[in-house]
Design an enzyme around this catalytic site. Sequence first.
Site, PDB file in Angstrom:
ATOM      1  CG  HIS A  72      41.620  61.312  20.184  1.00  0.00           C
ATOM      2  ND1 HIS A  72      42.799  60.621  20.094  1.00  0.00           N
ATOM      3  CD2 HIS A  72      40.661  60.480  19.711  1.00  0.00           C
ATOM      4  CE1 HIS A  72      42.561  59.420  19.585  1.00  0.00           C
ATOM      5  NE2 HIS A  72      41.274  59.315  19.333  1.00  0.00           N
ATOM      6  CE1 TYR A 200      51.023  62.717  21.066  1.00  0.00           C
ATOM      7  CE2 TYR A 200      53.138  62.981  19.954  1.00  0.00           C
ATOM      8  CZ  TYR A 200      51.771  63.155  19.982  1.00  0.00           C
ATOM      9  OH  TYR A 200      51.144  63.772  18.928  1.00  0.00           O
ATOM     10  N   PRO A 292      57.493  65.718  13.261  1.00  0.00           N
ATOM     11  CG  PRO A 292      57.339  63.453  12.723  1.00  0.00           C
ATOM     12  CD  PRO A 292      58.259  64.625  12.632  1.00  0.00           C
ATOM     13  CE  LYS A 296      50.643  72.814  17.089  1.00  0.00           C
ATOM     14  NZ  LYS A 296      49.526  71.920  17.324  1.00  0.00           N
ATOM     15  CE1 TYR A 384      49.942  66.655  20.096  1.00  0.00           C
ATOM     16  CE2 TYR A 384      47.543  66.568  20.334  1.00  0.00           C
ATOM     17  CZ  TYR A 384      48.734  66.011  19.896  1.00  0.00           C
ATOM     18  OH  TYR A 384      48.716  64.794  19.254  1.00  0.00           O
TER      19      TYR A 384
HETATM   20  C1  PHB Z   1      49.723  60.256  13.117  1.00  0.00           C
HETATM   21  O1  PHB Z   1      48.689  59.667  13.520  1.00  0.00           O
HETATM   22  O2  PHB Z   1      50.174  60.053  11.980  1.00  0.00           O
HETATM   23  C2  PHB Z   1      50.432  61.181  14.017  1.00  0.00           C
HETATM   24  C3  PHB Z   1      49.890  61.493  15.246  1.00  0.00           C
HETATM   25  C4  PHB Z   1      50.554  62.358  16.092  1.00  0.00           C
HETATM   26  C5  PHB Z   1      51.754  62.909  15.719  1.00  0.00           C
HETATM   27  C6  PHB Z   1      52.305  62.615  14.488  1.00  0.00           C
HETATM   28  C7  PHB Z   1      51.649  61.749  13.626  1.00  0.00           C
HETATM   29  O3  PHB Z   1      52.409  63.749  16.560  1.00  0.00           O
END
Ligand code: PHB
Length: 388
Positions: A72, A200, A292, A296, A384
């Site tokens: 991505h 997000y 999460p 990270k 990120y």
């Molecule tokens: C996930 O795909 O499990 C995932 C993706 C982004 C995050 C946390 C978990 O910030």
Amino acid sequence: MRTQVAIIGAGPAGLLLSHLLHLQGIESVVLESRTRAEIESTIRAGVLEQGTMDLLNDCGVGVRMRAEGALHHGFELAFDGRRHRIDLLGLTGKAITVYAQHEVIKDLVAARDAAGGQMFFGVREVALHGADTDTPAVSFEHGGQALRIDADFIAGCDGFHGIARPAMAQQGRQDYQRIYPFGWFGILVEAPPSAPELIYARHERGFALVSTRSPTVQRMYFQCDPKDSVDNWSDDRIWSELHARLENREGWRVTEGKIFQKNIVGMRSFVSTPMQSGRLFLAGDAAHIVPPTGAKGMNLAVSDVRILARGIEQFYRQGSDERLQRYTGDALKRVWRAEYFSWWMTSMLHTFDDASPFQREVQRAELENVVASRALATALAENYVGAF
Ligand code: PHB
Ligand code: APR
């Protein structure tokens, strides 16, 4: 039995450390309390930052990640009914790969197997001995037999609930912790991706995240009460919550599908220092936890063992423990930046029940600032992708 490095835990930290040491001609034995089938199927996070991708590629375990992971170049922040793209590649020259942690585990176990690496699964009663001497050892039970491994070093890669951290010298230890008043409800869904990149989303009803696993399996999360039970959430209730939090003015909707996994995880920030005591070194979740939201966790496990492997290599190559002595300081620099970033993303995107109307507006304005300012968006993007 004797080895150079006894490694407790076959998560990303323990397995990658074992692999990196092997590439330097250093022997290790990995002890894992769960079965191989369990560690290869437990659903965890899934974002690999650029440095993690590069390391896995450089050390020969990136083939399936490149073929099956989703590369991505950006992600989206959604709030107030609109979506705003953070152009990771354009802002930093770097990218991320979405590839499940248990797939990384499978690749690392296969690499250790192919190289004849020693791994004991399903071990019990693991105990550390003489970590403050030059002759540390680990005792354990395997298949009903009591065994002992004498080693030069012990690596505690046994996660947050492991036995290594409590076995560290207690004098001078300092723990830092923040427990958040919410958790994440996670689902796996049989469906095509809802969007080409991760989303997000901040919403008055709470945070939501749209992630992916493959062209046919999607991963989604939404903020929930950490004490809630998955049994309280029918599929219909989950979809209506996700639609409500993710709906947007352009008419985009999340794509529904068959939900085949549901789980709730609590959220905490945690750092335990120092990360070493004598011949015992902690790496990954054994030493620190991030919420999460910043994606990270696995990346920090990887960066710890990269630093630790270099220190151990210097010890055997040059007979110097100078890098090993610096391990805690070197590892914590990155850990604290990731702690900051994960806390910031969490604070910016979640609903806090005790927030005043003023705090809620300031939180929204912060997101407005991030998407309006190239400087702030760049700072977010750098953190990120792990460009530091
Ligand atoms: C996930 O795909 O499990 C995932 C993706 C982004 C995050 C946390 C978990 O910030
Ligand atoms: N003896 C042997 N193994 C143990 C013991 C023990 N006493 N206690 C725990 N373990 C094992 C666990 O079963 C687990 O497989 O140690 C392993 C630790 O792995 P992880 O928890 O995955 O930790 P780590 O390798 O540091 O990776 C961090 O995991 O939780 C995610 O978000 C986190 O992505 C991050 C990653």
